[in-house]
Design an enzyme around this catalytic site. Structure first.
Site, short mmCIF file in Angstrom:
data_model
loop_
_atom_site.label_atom_id
_atom_site.label_comp_id
_atom_site.label_asym_id
_atom_site.label_seq_id
_atom_site.Cartn_x
_atom_site.Cartn_y
_atom_site.Cartn_z
N SER A 76 5.18 9.50 -1.51
CA SER A 76 4.17 8.59 -0.97
C SER A 76 2.76 9.13 -1.25
O SER A 76 2.37 9.23 -2.41
CB SER A 76 4.41 8.36 0.53
OG SER A 76 3.60 7.30 1.02
N HIS A 185 4.59 0.62 2.54
CA HIS A 185 5.61 0.38 1.52
C HIS A 185 6.41 -0.89 1.81
O HIS A 185 7.62 -0.94 1.67
CB HIS A 185 6.54 1.60 1.39
CG HIS A 185 5.82 2.85 1.02
ND1 HIS A 185 5.24 3.03 -0.23
CD2 HIS A 185 5.53 3.97 1.73
CE1 HIS A 185 4.64 4.21 -0.26
NE2 HIS A 185 4.79 4.79 0.91
#
Length: 292
Positions: A76, A185
């Site tokens: 991430s 996400h």
């Protein structure tokens, strides 16, 4: 608090990176990391840049010891640290992108409230099926494929709550709701992603010295245009960490150095493949002891 203090105190590299970050961010990020207050450090707009500064210093100190990576990957936010370490992004450009990303994600979370939760003890396939089954209640999808038995889901509060209910019924060992400011996400980040992509288009991506494995594709590339595109798609797409680690090992990686605070990724990598060697490198002592 105190994050990165030993790297600042014991190396010119640490001091230079913190000072440079302060100029880029327009705030004394070193003071926030070292002295807090803690609630300020937990704000996304400070947490994310602080993590990238710490991991960048760790990478540079490892290089000073003669430890040079053959490839890079990050989970991430960590993908930006990987891009900086590989030379695809300058430290300054990377930090500016991270600052923009953190603000956009925080604003998007306020405008379109969401939730995230970890599902532990079920396979990724089962979690995907649970998300499909819960869609009647609201948007929900896998966000982070962290390990073969841990998948984080993301979406609307109603969709995530329904998915957790189904996961419990289907035998999940544990479900953990995460304290987050938005549904990262997931498609709830669409607007943030569009704004971020406009910023990406204005940012110079260089050809990296080593391949970077992207969260979006779970494959390595040294093509600046590919890395830019994958970075732009990351915000609304799952982090395919299991596939990323497996791809790196298929490509010959046997030892991983986790550059940055904590040992979360070390634990995930070992769960993905117990034969992998993982070296945490967050503190001065850990970096000094890291095997060549």
């Amino acid at each position: 608090m105190g994050m990165g203090r030993d790297l600042f105190d014991r190396s010119a590299t640490g001091r230079e990176c913190f000072e440079s970050a302060g100029r880029v961010l327009g705030t004394d990020i070193a003071s926030i990391c070292f002295d807090g207050p803690e609630n300020k450090l937990k704000e996304t707009r400070y947490t994310q840049p602080a993590l990238v500064v710490h991991s960048t210093i760790a990478c540079r100190l490892l290089a000073e010891r003669g430890i040079h990576a053959d490839c890079a990957a990050g989970h991430s936010l960590g993908e930006f640290s990987a891009l900086i370490a590989a030379g695809a992004l300058s430290f300054e450009n990377g930090l500016e992108l991270v600052r923009e990303r953190s603000l956009l994600m925080q604003d998007s979370g306020s405008a379109r409230p969401g939730a995230m939760a970890a599902v532990i003890g079920l396979s990724p396939d089962k979690v995907e099926g649970i998300c499909r089954e819960a869609q009647d209640a609201g948007l929900v999808q896998p966000a982070n494929y962290n390990s073969p038995e841990q998948t984080v889901i993301s979406g609307s509060p109603e969709g995530v709550a329904r998915a957790l209910e189904i996961a419990r019924q289907k035998g999940a060992k544990r479900v953990v709701e995460l304290a987050v400011s938005g549904a990262f996400h997931s498609p709830l980040m669409d607007e943030a992603a569009r704004n971020f992509n406009r910023r990406l288009e204005q940012t110079v991506f260089e050809r990296p010295s080593i391949p970077v494995y992207s969260n979006f594709s779970a494959s390595g590339s040294a093509d600046p245009s590919v890395l830019r595109e994958n970075t732009g798609r990351q915000m609304t797409s799952p982090v395919r960490w299991v596939e990323t680690v497996q791809a790196m090992m298929r490509d010959g990686v046997t030892r991983f150095y986790e550059a940055g605070p904590g040992k979360v990724l070390a634990g995930l990598v070992k769960r993905i493949d117990r034969n992998a060697e993982v070296i945490p490198c967050g503190s001065w002592d850990e970096i000094a002891a890291a095997p060549l």
